[in-house]
Design a protein around this motif. Sequence first.
Motif, PDB file in Angstrom:
ATOM      1  N   SER A   5       0.827  -1.199   0.000  1.00  0.00           N
ATOM      2  CA  SER A   5       0.000   0.000   0.000  1.00  0.00           C
ATOM      3  C   SER A   5       0.870   1.262   0.000  1.00  0.00           C
ATOM      4  CB  SER A   5      -0.937   0.004   1.208  1.00  0.00           C
ATOM      5  OG  SER A   5      -1.753   1.148   1.188  1.00  0.00           O
ATOM      6  N   ALA A   6       1.918   1.275   0.817  1.00  0.00           N
ATOM      7  CA  ALA A   6       2.820   2.429   0.864  1.00  0.00           C
ATOM      8  C   ALA A   6       3.518   2.618  -0.485  1.00  0.00           C
ATOM      9  CB  ALA A   6       3.843   2.248   1.973  1.00  0.00           C
ATOM     10  N   ARG A   7       3.958   1.513  -1.078  1.00  0.00           N
ATOM     11  CA  ARG A   7       4.599   1.603  -2.398  1.00  0.00           C
ATOM     12  C   ARG A   7       3.598   2.112  -3.435  1.00  0.00           C
ATOM     13  NH1 ARG A   7       7.706  -3.244  -5.681  1.00  0.00           N
ATOM     14  NH2 ARG A   7       8.366  -1.939  -7.414  1.00  0.00           N
ATOM     15  N   GLY A   8       2.357   1.645  -3.353  1.00  0.00           N
ATOM     16  CA  GLY A   8       1.322   2.102  -4.280  1.00  0.00           C
ATOM     17  C   GLY A   8       1.100   3.598  -4.178  1.00  0.00           C
ATOM     18  N   TRP A   9       1.016   4.115  -2.950  1.00  0.00           N
ATOM     19  CA  TRP A   9       0.821   5.566  -2.778  1.00  0.00           C
ATOM     20  C   TRP A   9       2.036   6.356  -3.242  1.00  0.00           C
ATOM     21  CZ3 TRP A   9      -3.693   7.285  -3.009  1.00  0.00           C
ATOM     22  CH2 TRP A   9      -4.769   6.608  -2.435  1.00  0.00           C
ATOM     23  N   LEU A  10       3.230   5.801  -3.073  1.00  0.00           N
ATOM     24  CA  LEU A  10       4.439   6.451  -3.584  1.00  0.00           C
ATOM     25  C   LEU A  10       4.374   6.544  -5.110  1.00  0.00           C
ATOM     26  CD1 LEU A  10       7.266   7.669  -3.243  1.00  0.00           C
ATOM     27  CD2 LEU A  10       8.167   5.317  -3.301  1.00  0.00           C
ATOM     28  N   LEU A  11       3.928   5.470  -5.765  1.00  0.00           N
ATOM     29  CA  LEU A  11       3.781   5.502  -7.221  1.00  0.00           C
ATOM     30  C   LEU A  11       2.735   6.518  -7.659  1.00  0.00           C
ATOM     31  CD1 LEU A  11       4.060   1.693  -8.018  1.00  0.00           C
ATOM     32  CD2 LEU A  11       5.733   3.480  -8.535  1.00  0.00           C
ATOM     33  N   ALA A  52     -12.722   2.412 -18.672  1.00  0.00           N
ATOM     34  CA  ALA A  52     -12.096   1.647 -17.585  1.00  0.00           C
ATOM     35  C   ALA A  52     -12.717   2.019 -16.246  1.00  0.00           C
ATOM     36  CB  ALA A  52     -10.589   1.896 -17.569  1.00  0.00           C
ATOM     37  N   PHE A  53     -12.939   3.302 -16.006  1.00  0.00           N
ATOM     38  CA  PHE A  53     -13.565   3.740 -14.752  1.00  0.00           C
ATOM     39  C   PHE A  53     -14.931   3.091 -14.585  1.00  0.00           C
ATOM     40  CE2 PHE A  53     -11.480   8.114 -13.660  1.00  0.00           C
ATOM     41  CZ  PHE A  53     -10.226   7.529 -13.657  1.00  0.00           C
ATOM     42  N   LEU A  54     -15.739   3.107 -15.640  1.00  0.00           N
ATOM     43  CA  LEU A  54     -17.075   2.522 -15.569  1.00  0.00           C
ATOM     44  C   LEU A  54     -17.008   1.018 -15.329  1.00  0.00           C
ATOM     45  CD1 LEU A  54     -18.841   4.508 -18.435  1.00  0.00           C
ATOM     46  CD2 LEU A  54     -19.242   4.722 -15.962  1.00  0.00           C
ATOM     47  N   SER A  55     -16.070   0.354 -15.970  1.00  0.00           N
ATOM     48  CA  SER A  55     -15.933  -1.090 -15.808  1.00  0.00           C
ATOM     49  C   SER A  55     -15.470  -1.474 -14.407  1.00  0.00           C
ATOM     50  CB  SER A  55     -14.952  -1.635 -16.844  1.00  0.00           C
ATOM     51  OG  SER A  55     -14.847  -3.026 -16.739  1.00  0.00           O
ATOM     52  N   LEU A  56     -14.606  -0.643 -13.811  1.00  0.00           N
ATOM     53  CA  LEU A  56     -14.102  -0.951 -12.471  1.00  0.00           C
ATOM     54  C   LEU A  56     -15.149  -0.717 -11.390  1.00  0.00           C
ATOM     55  CD1 LEU A  56     -10.458   0.407 -12.644  1.00  0.00           C
ATOM     56  CD2 LEU A  56     -11.171  -1.962 -12.292  1.00  0.00           C
ATOM     57  N   GLY A  57     -16.030   0.237 -11.576  1.00  0.00           N
ATOM     58  CA  GLY A  57     -17.077   0.508 -10.591  1.00  0.00           C
ATOM     59  C   GLY A  57     -16.513   0.758  -9.207  1.00  0.00           C
ATOM     60  N   ASN A  58     -17.001   0.017  -8.210  1.00  0.00           N
ATOM     61  CA  ASN A  58     -16.569   0.244  -6.828  1.00  0.00           C
ATOM     62  C   ASN A  58     -15.172  -0.320  -6.541  1.00  0.00           C
ATOM     63  OD1 ASN A  58     -17.100  -2.478  -6.741  1.00  0.00           O
ATOM     64  ND2 ASN A  58     -18.441  -2.381  -4.947  1.00  0.00           N
ATOM     65  N   ALA A  59     -14.522  -0.917  -7.542  1.00  0.00           N
ATOM     66  CA  ALA A  59     -13.154  -1.408  -7.370  1.00  0.00           C
ATOM     67  C   ALA A  59     -12.130  -0.338  -7.768  1.00  0.00           C
ATOM     68  CB  ALA A  59     -12.932  -2.668  -8.192  1.00  0.00           C
ATOM     69  N   LEU A  60     -12.615   0.809  -8.251  1.00  0.00           N
ATOM     70  CA  LEU A  60     -11.721   1.885  -8.663  1.00  0.00           C
ATOM     71  C   LEU A  60     -11.085   2.541  -7.448  1.00  0.00           C
ATOM     72  CD1 LEU A  60     -10.622   3.691 -10.948  1.00  0.00           C
ATOM     73  CD2 LEU A  60     -12.635   5.135 -10.623  1.00  0.00           C
ATOM     74  N   THR A  61      -9.770   2.654  -7.493  1.00  0.00           N
ATOM     75  CA  THR A  61      -9.021   3.307  -6.431  1.00  0.00           C
ATOM     76  C   THR A  61      -7.786   3.958  -7.043  1.00  0.00           C
ATOM     77  OG1 THR A  61      -7.825   2.980  -4.353  1.00  0.00           O
ATOM     78  CG2 THR A  61      -7.845   1.134  -5.866  1.00  0.00           C
ATOM     79  N   ALA A  62      -7.309   5.022  -6.432  1.00  0.00           N
ATOM     80  CA  ALA A  62      -6.090   5.668  -6.931  1.00  0.00           C
ATOM     81  C   ALA A  62      -4.871   4.782  -6.714  1.00  0.00           C
ATOM     82  CB  ALA A  62      -5.897   7.012  -6.236  1.00  0.00           C
ATOM     83  N   ASN A  63      -4.864   4.042  -5.624  1.00  0.00           N
ATOM     84  CA  ASN A  63      -3.737   3.174  -5.296  1.00  0.00           C
ATOM     85  C   ASN A  63      -3.812   1.921  -6.168  1.00  0.00           C
ATOM     86  OD1 ASN A  63      -1.937   1.333  -4.004  1.00  0.00           O
ATOM     87  ND2 ASN A  63      -2.118   2.505  -2.129  1.00  0.00           N
ATOM     88  N   PRO A  64      -2.711   1.545  -6.823  1.00  0.00           N
ATOM     89  CA  PRO A  64      -2.753   0.375  -7.712  1.00  0.00           C
ATOM     90  C   PRO A  64      -2.861  -0.980  -7.009  1.00  0.00           C
ATOM     91  CG  PRO A  64      -0.539   1.279  -7.626  1.00  0.00           C
ATOM     92  CD  PRO A  64      -1.420   2.222  -6.858  1.00  0.00           C
ATOM     93  N   ARG A 117       4.971   1.472 -17.710  1.00  0.00           N
ATOM     94  CA  ARG A 117       5.334   0.080 -17.976  1.00  0.00           C
ATOM     95  C   ARG A 117       5.789  -0.585 -16.674  1.00  0.00           C
ATOM     96  NH1 ARG A 117       9.690  -3.179 -19.471  1.00  0.00           N
ATOM     97  NH2 ARG A 117       9.101  -4.837 -20.881  1.00  0.00           N
ATOM     98  N   ALA A 118       6.644   0.087 -15.936  1.00  0.00           N
ATOM     99  CA  ALA A 118       7.117  -0.469 -14.661  1.00  0.00           C
ATOM    100  C   ALA A 118       5.971  -0.592 -13.658  1.00  0.00           C
ATOM    101  CB  ALA A 118       8.235   0.400 -14.089  1.00  0.00           C
ATOM    102  N   LYS A 119       5.124   0.428 -13.591  1.00  0.00           N
ATOM    103  CA  LYS A 119       3.997   0.402 -12.653  1.00  0.00           C
ATOM    104  C   LYS A 119       3.039  -0.733 -13.007  1.00  0.00           C
ATOM    105  CE  LYS A 119       0.393   3.357 -10.695  1.00  0.00           C
ATOM    106  NZ  LYS A 119      -0.369   4.599 -10.845  1.00  0.00           N
ATOM    107  N   SER A 120       2.771  -0.927 -14.297  1.00  0.00           N
ATOM    108  CA  SER A 120       1.847  -1.987 -14.710  1.00  0.00           C
ATOM    109  C   SER A 120       2.428  -3.369 -14.413  1.00  0.00           C
ATOM    110  CB  SER A 120       1.489  -1.853 -16.189  1.00  0.00           C
ATOM    111  OG  SER A 120       2.589  -2.143 -17.019  1.00  0.00           O
ATOM    112  N   ARG A 121       3.727  -3.533 -14.552  1.00  0.00           N
ATOM    113  CA  ARG A 121       4.352  -4.829 -14.246  1.00  0.00           C
ATOM    114  C   ARG A 121       4.240  -5.133 -12.752  1.00  0.00           C
ATOM    115  NH1 ARG A 121       7.409  -7.227 -18.208  1.00  0.00           N
ATOM    116  NH2 ARG A 121       8.831  -8.152 -16.715  1.00  0.00           N
ATOM    117  N   TRP A 122       4.438  -4.126 -11.913  1.00  0.00           N
ATOM    118  CA  TRP A 122       4.297  -4.339 -10.478  1.00  0.00           C
ATOM    119  C   TRP A 122       2.836  -4.668 -10.134  1.00  0.00           C
ATOM    120  CZ3 TRP A 122       2.053  -1.100  -6.496  1.00  0.00           C
ATOM    121  CH2 TRP A 122       2.267  -1.602  -5.209  1.00  0.00           C
TER     122      TRP A 122
END
Length: 157
Positions: A5-11, A52-64, A117-122
């Motif tokens: 979670s901390a790494r996600g917020w850093l990204l 993508a936002f519509l498809s994610l619905g309540n699973a949408l979050t800023a943190n990856p 690319r790096a963020k998506s791989r993580w």
Amino acid sequence: MTNDSARGWLLVLIQVVIFLVYAFLPTRSTALIPSVVGGILLAVGGVVIAMAFLSLGNALTANPVPLAHAHLRTSGIFSVVRHPIYTGILIGLAGYVILRGTWWTLAWWVITVLFFRAKSRWEDSLLAAKHGAEWTAWAHNTPALMPFSPFRRKSAP
């Protein structure tokens, strides 16, 4: 807060800084055709993000980091690319580079591509750990960022 979670917020913070840099890069005025092409790419990027936002619905979050209650999305825009928000951002920013671009904005766009690319791989590693075989089967046939890349591997990272 977990390490993921901390790494996600850093990204997320790095991503905000990346976006802010675009506001301070030098720009140039453009001719009609680059303006139209850039505007179209900006619009296409926005549509991809909205889908993508519509498809994610309540699973949408800023943190990856995937939410505990969220199931793996594999249909709709997620059947075309695994990370459609990142794809939409990159398409829109490509439009911005064409619309207002200089060599500086192009160079920063390349850095942005490498970041996503790096963020998506993580994020893929987190999704694979959470969803196991379901993620592996989906990722095998679904590219991460570029839906029609001739250089795409047939296997997930």
